[in-house]
Scaffold this motif. Structure first.
Motif, PDB file in Angstrom:
ATOM      1  N   ALA A 239     127.436   8.369  80.198  1.00 14.43           N
ATOM      2  CA  ALA A 239     128.202   9.619  80.221  1.00 14.43           C
ATOM      3  C   ALA A 239     127.421  10.734  80.911  1.00 14.43           C
ATOM      4  O   ALA A 239     127.991  11.549  81.650  1.00 14.43           O
ATOM      5  CB  ALA A 239     128.565  10.029  78.800  1.00 14.43           C
TER       6      ALA A 239
ATOM      7  N   THR B 126     128.818  12.614  84.268  1.00 16.29           N
ATOM      8  CA  THR B 126     129.062  14.060  84.209  1.00 16.29           C
ATOM      9  C   THR B 126     127.953  14.870  84.873  1.00 16.29           C
ATOM     10  O   THR B 126     128.021  16.105  84.895  1.00 16.29           O
ATOM     11  CB  THR B 126     129.213  14.520  82.755  1.00 16.29           C
ATOM     12  OG1 THR B 126     128.023  14.187  82.008  1.00 16.29           O
ATOM     13  CG2 THR B 126     130.419  13.864  82.105  1.00 16.29           C
ATOM     14  N   GLU B 127     126.918  14.171  85.387  1.00 17.51           N
ATOM     15  CA  GLU B 127     125.778  14.825  86.026  1.00 17.51           C
ATOM     16  C   GLU B 127     125.108  15.829  85.079  1.00 17.51           C
ATOM     17  O   GLU B 127     124.717  16.933  85.479  1.00 17.51           O
ATOM     18  CB  GLU B 127     126.206  15.514  87.324  1.00 17.51           C
ATOM     19  CG  GLU B 127     126.760  14.547  88.357  1.00 17.51           C
ATOM     20  CD  GLU B 127     127.162  15.234  89.646  1.00 17.51           C
ATOM     21  OE1 GLU B 127     127.074  16.479  89.700  1.00 17.51           O
ATOM     22  OE2 GLU B 127     127.560  14.532  90.590  1.00 17.51           O
ATOM     23  N   PHE B 128     125.008  15.438  83.834  1.00 15.02           N
ATOM     24  CA  PHE B 128     124.410  16.300  82.815  1.00 15.02           C
ATOM     25  C   PHE B 128     122.885  16.164  82.857  1.00 15.02           C
ATOM     26  O   PHE B 128     122.351  15.061  82.786  1.00 15.02           O
ATOM     27  CB  PHE B 128     124.932  15.923  81.428  1.00 15.02           C
ATOM     28  CG  PHE B 128     124.272  16.674  80.300  1.00 15.02           C
ATOM     29  CD1 PHE B 128     124.551  18.009  80.075  1.00 15.02           C
ATOM     30  CD2 PHE B 128     123.366  16.038  79.460  1.00 15.02           C
ATOM     31  CE1 PHE B 128     123.952  18.699  79.042  1.00 15.02           C
ATOM     32  CE2 PHE B 128     122.756  16.714  78.419  1.00 15.02           C
ATOM     33  CZ  PHE B 128     123.052  18.053  78.210  1.00 15.02           C
TER      34      PHE B 128
END
Length: 261
Positions: free
Chosen positions: A27, A31-33
């Motif tokens: 995830a 989401t490029e978190f």
């Protein structure tokens, strides 16, 4: 044998933990978190909040309008909870294992309660927007449906826990179904039901802020309007009034619970 059981449980727990970590990592990639960057931004966020997100003298001029919207939100939340509570009592009596008329009505009541309870209030608001548009009625029905589902389930469990022995005693004496419900089920279950109803009112007021943002009504709309117009001082005043209201209602609810329970 017991040692093998604990080894098996540890392996299962390790596999579940591993899957959760993989899902979390996936995830974060999708989401490029950036976790490190988000942690580093916390001090800057706190600094921004302290320097921008506070009421000032000019924002206090908007307090009457904020109070008006807040009162609208409170009344809608209370109305949704109380009306849902009255309908939930009927469905709870039909769905409870102690008082159900037959299996069909019991299954139907439980199914309806499960459906309404498991759909989030935000989802209900979005669904109802197509029918009622941005209006107070949309917010009311969104809160009503969730309240109905939750209270029906809570009331069913209350009836099963509180009224089982007294119902069996009245049935043994040949009392009618109506007499059992009126003279045993409702009186014995009423105090915990009122407690659940008060809890639902508190929950509705919290949820009404989000619903108001989606439906363009109530205190949620005021916050959304001030925040999007970069009037952070007025937006912070809205937040403070919401917090103060929730805390006040919680104090009142706790006092009522102590009195009736």
């Amino acid at each position: 044998m017991q040692a093998n059981y604990f080894v098996k449980k540890r392996i299962q727990s390790g596999l579940i933990l591993g899957v959760l970590l993989l899902v979390t990592y996936g995830a974060m990639i999708l989401t490029e978190f950036d976790f490190i960057k988000s942690v580093q931004s916390i001090p800057e966020a706190i600094k921004w909040g302290v320097t921008n997100f506070y009421p000032d003298a000019k924002s206090l001029e908007k307090l009457p309008n904020i109070w008006e919207k807040l009162l609208e939100t409170i009344l809608i939340s209370i109305a949704a909870a109380t009306i849902a509570g009255a309908l939930a009592l009927l469905f709870a009596i039909l769905g409870s294992n102690t008082t159900r008329v037959n299996v069909f009505f019991g299954t139907m009541a439980r199914g309806v309660a499960t459906l309404f309870r498991n759909i989030d209030v935000a989802a209900w608001a979005l669904i109802l927007l197509f029918s009622f548009g941005q209006s107070s009625l949309t917010g009311f029905f969104a809160l009503f449906f969730v309240s109905f589902g939750f209270l029906t389930r809570a009331f069913m469990e209350t009836i099963d826990e509180v009224s089982n022995s007294s119902v069996e005693a009245l049935r043994a004496t040949g009392a009618s179904y109506f007499s059992i419900v009126v003279h045993s089920v409702i009186p014995s279950s009423l105090p915990p039901m009122i407690s659940w109803l008060l809890f639902m009112v508190e929950t509705n007021i919290r949820s009404a802020t989000l619903v108001g943002i989606l439906t363009g009504t109530g205190i949620g709309f005021s916050f959304d309007l001030y925040y999007k117009s970069l009037n952070y001082n007025a937006a912070s005043l809205v937040v403070l009034t919401i917090v103060a209201t929730i805390l006040s209602i919680e104090l009142i609810s706790n006092y009522v619970r102590r009195v009736i329970l």
